[in-house]
Design a protein around this motif. Sequence first.
Motif, PDB file in Angstrom:
ATOM      1  N   UNK A  95      -3.818   2.690  57.989  1.00  0.00           N
ATOM      2  CA  UNK A  95      -5.253   2.994  58.005  1.00  0.00           C
ATOM      3  C   UNK A  95      -5.558   4.191  58.891  1.00  0.00           C
ATOM      4  N   UNK A  96      -4.987   4.201  60.101  1.00  0.00           N
ATOM      5  CA  UNK A  96      -5.178   5.359  60.993  1.00  0.00           C
ATOM      6  C   UNK A  96      -4.625   6.625  60.346  1.00  0.00           C
ATOM      7  N   UNK A  97      -3.451   6.482  59.718  1.00  0.00           N
ATOM      8  CA  UNK A  97      -2.827   7.643  59.069  1.00  0.00           C
ATOM      9  C   UNK A  97      -3.736   8.227  58.001  1.00  0.00           C
ATOM     10  N   UNK A  98      -4.383   7.340  57.236  1.00  0.00           N
ATOM     11  CA  UNK A  98      -5.271   7.799  56.161  1.00  0.00           C
ATOM     12  C   UNK A  98      -6.490   8.524  56.735  1.00  0.00           C
ATOM     13  N   UNK A  99      -7.027   8.030  57.851  1.00  0.00           N
ATOM     14  CA  UNK A  99      -8.199   8.683  58.464  1.00  0.00           C
ATOM     15  C   UNK A  99      -7.804  10.082  58.964  1.00  0.00           C
ATOM     16  N   UNK A 100      -6.594  10.220  59.489  1.00  0.00           N
ATOM     17  CA  UNK A 100      -6.118  11.543  59.916  1.00  0.00           C
ATOM     18  C   UNK A 100      -5.991  12.477  58.709  1.00  0.00           C
ATOM     19  N   UNK A 101      -5.525  11.944  57.573  1.00  0.00           N
ATOM     20  CA  UNK A 101      -5.423  12.758  56.345  1.00  0.00           C
ATOM     21  C   UNK A 101      -6.796  13.222  55.886  1.00  0.00           C
ATOM     22  N   UNK A 102      -7.797  12.340  56.018  1.00  0.00           N
ATOM     23  CA  UNK A 102      -9.150  12.714  55.593  1.00  0.00           C
ATOM     24  C   UNK A 102      -9.634  13.923  56.387  1.00  0.00           C
ATOM     25  N   UNK A 103      -9.390  13.925  57.694  1.00  0.00           N
ATOM     26  CA  UNK A 103      -9.783  15.090  58.498  1.00  0.00           C
ATOM     27  C   UNK A 103      -8.993  16.327  58.079  1.00  0.00           C
ATOM     28  N   UNK A 104      -7.710  16.133  57.821  1.00  0.00           N
ATOM     29  CA  UNK A 104      -6.867  17.260  57.410  1.00  0.00           C
ATOM     30  C   UNK A 104      -7.418  17.895  56.128  1.00  0.00           C
ATOM     31  N   UNK A 105      -7.910  17.061  55.199  1.00  0.00           N
ATOM     32  CA  UNK A 105      -8.434  17.577  53.929  1.00  0.00           C
ATOM     33  C   UNK A 105      -9.784  18.252  54.087  1.00  0.00           C
ATOM     34  N   UNK A 106     -10.637  17.725  54.961  1.00  0.00           N
ATOM     35  CA  UNK A 106     -12.036  18.188  54.999  1.00  0.00           C
ATOM     36  C   UNK A 106     -12.350  19.104  56.172  1.00  0.00           C
ATOM     37  N   UNK A 107     -11.479  19.140  57.155  1.00  0.00           N
ATOM     38  CA  UNK A 107     -11.678  19.974  58.357  1.00  0.00           C
ATOM     39  C   UNK A 107     -13.079  19.779  58.932  1.00  0.00           C
ATOM     40  N   UNK A 108     -13.889  20.833  58.979  1.00  0.00           N
ATOM     41  CA  UNK A 108     -15.150  20.698  59.696  1.00  0.00           C
ATOM     42  C   UNK A 108     -16.242  19.949  58.923  1.00  0.00           C
ATOM     43  N   UNK A 109     -15.917  19.474  57.724  1.00  0.00           N
ATOM     44  CA  UNK A 109     -16.874  18.610  57.017  1.00  0.00           C
ATOM     45  C   UNK A 109     -16.585  17.136  57.311  1.00  0.00           C
ATOM     46  N   UNK A 110     -15.793  16.901  58.356  1.00  0.00           N
ATOM     47  CA  UNK A 110     -15.371  15.538  58.720  1.00  0.00           C
ATOM     48  C   UNK A 110     -15.751  15.243  60.165  1.00  0.00           C
ATOM     49  N   UNK A 111     -16.260  14.028  60.401  1.00  0.00           N
ATOM     50  CA  UNK A 111     -16.420  13.525  61.771  1.00  0.00           C
ATOM     51  C   UNK A 111     -15.964  12.071  61.803  1.00  0.00           C
ATOM     52  N   UNK A 112     -15.355  11.697  62.936  1.00  0.00           N
ATOM     53  CA  UNK A 112     -14.934  10.307  63.137  1.00  0.00           C
ATOM     54  C   UNK A 112     -15.679   9.741  64.338  1.00  0.00           C
ATOM     55  N   UNK A 113     -16.363   8.635  64.119  1.00  0.00           N
ATOM     56  CA  UNK A 113     -17.019   7.915  65.211  1.00  0.00           C
ATOM     57  C   UNK A 113     -16.229   6.622  65.384  1.00  0.00           C
TER      58      UNK A 113
END
Length: 282
Positions: A95-113
Amino acid sequence: MGFGMSDSLPSIVRERFAALRAGNGNLVVMTGAGISAESGIPTFRGKEGYWVVDSREYQPEEMATHAMFSRQPDAVWSWYLYRRGVCHRATPNAGHGAVAELEHSLADRFRLLTQNVDGLHIRAGNSLERTYQIHGNIDYARCDRDCGQPIWPLGESLGIARARGDQLTDAERRQLCCPGCAGRARPHVLWFDEYYDETNYRYSSSIQAAETADVLLVVGTSGATNLPMQVGQEALRTGAFIVDVNPEPNPFSRLAESSGGVFLRGSSGAILPAIAELLHEA
Ligand code: NAD
Ligand code: ZN
């Protein structure tokens, strides 16, 4: 599961993430203790939540307060150092790995709270700039007097090897002092009898992120704390598409389902990799 597991997701989820992949919109991911459960870190609702002080059992809601810290600083520190050891022995899960991938794909269109203090998202590869640790981080301390000393990392091995229930040693107590004023250090975490702020917990940044979210993905959060509920309400107000991932129904699953979003019932380790796959280049 291998490639193609995203086929099992509802079509509306696939469409919304296809739009994100095409370059439209922002994704906000908001995680709670549930995403770290598969790494072996107990949630607060689990049966290991209690802590014994002077032969009385305390629940996390009593331990994690400034009132308790003022009365029993050593007991509160030994609880945090024990939990810190548990976090250090844990490793990020799928699950953590997938959230890191999401940031990798979206860059500055991504935020994690994240409400988690365990640091596993950062260890999995999410950046500190785009990750708002809204309840702090168990690896850091700050001055209990608020003398102006910036937060600092706890010593690498401080308390790591302790067993559940071990008392604070004199050596540990000496290390738990503010480098600025030599006063008492406190864990860099938000307690139940305290308020969010921007400096320590990125409060306004989190609200701002919620305001601009086109998709809000909530994971493993029971909705018992205040800022996550506000983020949910904000997303609802601005018409974001809400997805909730959790094995149990909860306030966010109801929010999602009542606003045209989706409740994906199950564990984050199984579902998030399928979601991350939706953002891979076709
Ligand atoms: P919570 O303990 O109140 O609720 C956990 C939620 O996760 C529940 O809704 C549960 O159904 C769900 N869940 C359990 N297993 C899951 C899985 N495999 N996949 C997805 N979801 C799963 O946690 P909370 O809402 O985060 O709030 C409790 C507070 O405790 C927070 O403020 C947090 O700071 C703190 N806390 C942090 C950690 C950590 O850092 N890992 C651990 C315990 C508590
Ligand atoms: Zn100080």
